[in-house]
Every structure is written in C-alpha cells, then in structure tokens.
Design a protein around this motif. Structure first.
Motif: not given
Lengths: 118, 492
Positions: A2-8
């Motif tokens: 998902s797009w938020l998996a690598q939010y950092n």
C-alpha cells in the motif's frame, strides 16, 4: 504494497520539497537558511529509514538478541548533522555580518543596494 | 613511513590548521603554513613516484580493511590531481604574507591561514579518499572554509557572494549526500571500488538512476557548469585576490575530479555514457558554457570578474573533452585541468599584485598600467596568451589535444567551436592589453610602482611553469594519458 507502507519516505519527500521551496521562494536570508536546514533534515531521515531492519533492535550486543538494525547510517548521519550545524552556524554568522553592513536581511533590498552602488 | 604517504597527504595540512591558532602571530603562522604546504607538495611528488613504480596504492585507515574501513586509494588519476592541488596551493601561499597585508585586517590574518589550510586539506582529502561518504565530508570541509575565505573580502558584496555560494554549495553537497545514500541503500557499501562491482547487479533500477541524477546535479553545481555557475563570478570577484587565485586554480578542478570518479570508476563508462544520455547533456552544456561565458567575459569592466567568467568558459572546455567519450577526450580534459590551473593561478596572482597597488581591479582605472607595473602586466600577457591557446604555452597543449580528440571522432563542428572560443578569449585578453599598454597613463596611476617581490616571485614561478609545460609537456601528457587509460579500463 500500500501507498502508506513506507510512509517515512513520503515524509522525506514532503520535508525535502518544503525546505527546497523555502530556499528558492523566500526573500528573507534567515528564512532561506531555515529552509536549507529542513532540506538537510529530510536527508537525515532518509538515511535513518534505510538503516531500519524490521523487528531489529538497537545495535547493542546482547546474548538473547540476534536481529539488529543497521547502525552504520546512524553514524553517517551523526557526521552529516555536525556538518549541517556548521553550515547553519556559518550561514547565520554571514547574515549577521550582512545585516551590519547592508542594514537589511531581505534579498531584494540587498540586490537593490548593490545595483545602486555599481 | 613511505607506506603512510597517502594519509600524510591529508593529515599534514589538517593538523597544521589548529596549530596555527596556537601560534597566533600572523608573521610566524605565515612561515609555518608555507612549510606545511611545502611538505604536502613533497609528499605528493613522493606519491607520484610510488604510483609509477607500484601501481595503485591502497591504504587502510586505522588498520580497518576495505570495504569495511575507510580506504585511501591512490591511482594515476588522483595522484595527478594531488600534485596539481598541492603545487598550486603551495605557490599561492608564498604570495600570502605580502598580499594579505593590504587586503585582510591584521587580527584576521591568522584565521585566514587556518581557513586556507582547512580548505587545502579538504580538497586533498576528496582526492585521496576511496570512500564515497568521506568525499562528502571532505567536500564540506573544503566548502565551509572557502565560504569563510570569500567572506574575508573587503567589499561588503563579498558577504553576499559568500552567502549565495553557501546556499548553492549546500544544496549541491546535500544532493551528493542523497545520491550516496541511495547507492548505499542498493548495495550496502560505501567503498567506491566495492560500489563499482556491486552496482553492476542493480544498475537498471530506478533507485540507481535517481542516485545518479542527484549526484550528477550536485557535482555540476559544485563545479560551476553552465547554467549552474551563478555563484562563481561574484564569489571570485569579491573574495580577497589570493583566495580567488587559490580557488580558481584548485576548487573547480577537484569538483570535476568527483564527476570523473563517479561517472567512470563508480558507475562505469558504459552505464553513464552509453546507457544514460550524459554525453549529450554535457556536450550541450559545455558548448553553451564556452560560448556564453566567453561572450559575457568580453563585456566585464572588472578584470577579476572577467577572468571569473573566463573560468566558467574553461570549465566548459573540460566538460567538452569528457563528452567526446573517448580516452583521448578524457586526456584532453585532464590536461586542461592542470593547464588551466597554471594559467588562472598566474593571472589571478597578477591581479593580486594589481590589487595590492591600486586597491581595486577595474579595467578603466588600469589605463597605461603596463608602463608602471611591467612585470605584472607581462605576466597577464603570458597568462592571456595561454588562455587563448598560443603555441609555446600550456593553453596550446590542452586545446591541441582537445581538437585532436574531436577530429578523431569526426566532430568537426566541435573543433570549430573550440577555435571560436579561443577567438572570444583573444578579444577579452586584448581589451586588457590595449588598456594596459596603449592608453595614456591616467593621473592617479603616476605614483604607482611595481608590486613587491613577495608577490612577483610566486607569480613568475607560475608564469614560467606555463611556458615550461607548454614546451616540455612530457610530465603532464604522460601522467594524464596514464590516468585517462586507467579510468577507461576501470569503466569497462
């Protein structure tokens, strides 16, 4: 994934662009330097993010732990932070001197005074 | 002792810098710094001998073996530039005790020497190290000290120029940092030699493309490639003359070294020059740099600014040699790096002596100066001839090899642009010669005498080197050929 998996990494990009935009768009010399600091900080987060190992702990040798995060990026970034502080300090010192001799910290006014002098 | 030469090259000026703070008295510090730079020059010449005898030298810093520890790796390319930087750094500093008397306040002279040595150590460090992150650290050491050096200029515009350089330079350095980080992410190593082998497996990934783009832009900012050169003219114009001579001769050359090192050794010539359109980009920007900057130089009224723009144009030539994409082109680039350092060192030292007597370097105030300061203006003439590329000067050697490399590839138009650039150089050099020799002496110049020996000697040493290497180019040609071939072999 998902797009938020690598939010950092998204944080890195947002911070980087924010800082870069301030450097370009702001006419105030102090604000420019703050933008530069934000820009550099985003790179620190980039390095620290890549050192993270999922499930790993702090890299301190313990008998019952066998998964550690990679400590090398942290060490590198410690150096980069020192460089960043030196740059900011030098930049601010220059701004103080500019203020003393030009009487302003606005880019447009300094440019104006230089043009008048020529 | 000989085994430790690679690290001594960097450590000697780095340790000498804080020592200056303890000595304090500017006169003593001046002598001490001269000794320290002379020592680095001798070390670099020792390294040349070692490299020619033994091939590549590898030094494990602190005994930690590469690729885990930091490695200093001396090959024909960096030993060539180590000689260049230490030679110019040494000659220029011999003019310092006399020159800074008129340009830098007494209480700041010690700090000038400290910043000079730090900048010197940073530049040598970039050249000596084989570790990508170390390059960034040394780059920042040299940049931060050069911002300080520029800000020492008397004109308040020096502060503004230094600030602008700081902003641009930091953006460039941070881009380089991002590039190195992304490469580390994909390969898990920072050692350049190790990176080169590991990058092959991951070279066709978006992360590596991004890493290359960031590094490339960052380095181009530092080397003042047109159109990223905006920081350079003002920084060179308003810095103390001696600082300009040092930076113009060394700093941009070291930035070009970083470009060469990453393009050829780390990413490999095939990836950067064949797979990515780097050659085309460099060709267009190099050409535009040569034509645009030379044209702007013609219209300058301040001679320092004129030669600053001419530096941007000369960087264009170096980049053109690189864009030809053959070993011969690369050799022309390397030759021009060395030769341009000699020319600009001599020219800016001549301007140092003009500034010493006149307190400024405006062309209009230099009418008839050739009769009052004959030795200084003769140096400008020889340096100018070298810049144009007249035979018997170093400028001819590098232009010759550049034109040969272009013709070898059948790039006739490029050869013509190189010659057209020389024509533009002829115009701006002629403007100075005409003012200095063929105009009546202005009233304010009547009492002006020749510059003191302290500046004349280092200046003429450089002028004579300009002529010497223009006649007997064996040292530069053989070393640059060796370096160019070793880079191409590595790149395959």
């Amino acid at each position: 994934m998902s797009w938020l998996a690598q939010y950092n990494y998204w944080v890195v990009i947002v911070l980087m662009m924010t800082g870069f935009y301030i450097v370009i768009a702001s006419g105030n010399l102090v604000k420019k330097l703050m933008g530069l600091t934000i820009f550099q900080t985003s790179v620190f987060i980039l390095y620290i993010s890549m050192g993270k190992v999922r499930g790993g702990t702090a890299p301190i040798l313990e008998p019952d732990i066998d998964l550690y995060s990679n400590p090398l990026p942290h060490v590198l970034i410690l150096t980069a932070i020192v460089v960043g502080i030196a740059t900011t300090a030098l930049g601010l010192a220059l701004v103080v001197r500019i203020k003393e001799s030009y009487g302003t910290v606005e880019e447009a006014e300094i440019q104006q005074k230089d043009n008048d002098q020529c | 002792m000989l085994a430790h030469l690679p690290v001594l090259q960097v450590i000697v000026p780095l340790i000498a810098a804080p020592c200056c703070l303890m000595i304090r008295s500017p006169a003593v510090v001046g002598r001490f710094v001269q000794l320290a730079t002379l020592a680095t020059l001798i070390i670099s010449l020792g390294l040349v001998r070692e490299v020619l005898e033994q091939g590549v030298l590898s030094y494990a810093l602190g005994g930690w073996q590469a690729p885990w520890g930091i490695e200093y790796r001396i090959d024909p390319l960096n030993v060539y530039l180590l000689v260049l930087v230490s030679l110019l750094g040494t000659i220029v500093i011999f003019a310092a005790p006399t020159s800074i008397k008129s340009e830098i306040a007494e209480d700041k002279q010690t700090y000038f020497y400290v910043a000079y040595l730090l900048c010197f150590a940073g530049l040598l460090g970039i050249l000596a190290t084989g570790d990508a992150f170390n390059v960034f650290v040394f780059l920042e050491i040299s940049s931060l000290s050069s911002y300080t050096l520029i800000a020492l200029g008397q004109d308040r515009r020096a502060l503004w120029a230094s600030y602008q350089y700081l902003i641009m330079g930091t953006i460039g350095a941070t881009f380089i940092l991002i590039g190195i980080g992304l490469m580390y992410m994909m390969t898990g190593t920072l050692n350049m030699h190790d990176l080169a082998t590991r990058l092959d497996n991951v070279s066709e990934t978006n992360t590596i493309f991004t890493a290359f783009a960031f590094l490339f832009i960052g380095v181009c900012l530092k080397l003042a490639l047109f159109p990223l050169h905006l920081w350079l003219p003002n920084a060179y114009t308003y810095a103390p003359s001696l600082v300009t001579a040092f930076l113009a001769a060394t700093a941009t050359k070291v930035a070009i070294y970083i470009l060469l090192r990453f393009v050829f050794s780390v990413f490999g010539a095939e990836f950067s020059l064949t797979y990515l359109p780097v050659r085309e980009i460099l060709l267009v920007l190099g050409l535009m740099g040569v034509v645009f900057a030379s044209t702007v130089a013609i219209y300058q009224t301040n001679v320092k600014k004129l030669f600053a723009y001419s530096s941007v144009a000369q960087i264009g030539y170096m980049i053109l040699g690189l864009s030809i994409g053959s070993a011969a082109g690369l050799m022309a680039t390397l030759l021009h790096m060395f030769n341009h350092a000699l020319m600009k060192g001599a020219l800016f030292l001549a301007l140092t002596s003009v500034a010493f007597r006149l307190k400024q370097t405006n062309l209009t105030n230099m009418a008839g100066i050739g009769r009052q300061m004959p030795l200084t203006m003769a140096a400008v003439v020889v340096g100018g001839l070298s810049l144009i590329g007249t035979p018997l000067t170093v400028g001819f050697i590098s232009k010759w090899y550049l034109v040969l490399a272009a013709i070898e590839q059948g790039w006739w138009p490029l050869a013509f642009v190189v010659l057209f650039g020389s024509l533009l150089a002829l115009i701006y050099v002629w403007r100075i010669v005409e003012t200095a020799y063929f105009q009546p002496i202005s009233a304010e110049l009547s009492g002006v005498r020749e510059a003191p020996v302290g500046i004349l000697v280092p200046m003429w040493v450089l002028v004579l080197l300009n002529i010497y290497f223009g006649i007997d180019s064996q040292f530069t040609v053989s070393l640059s050929e060796l370096a160019a071939h070793s880079l191409y072999l590595e790149g395959r």
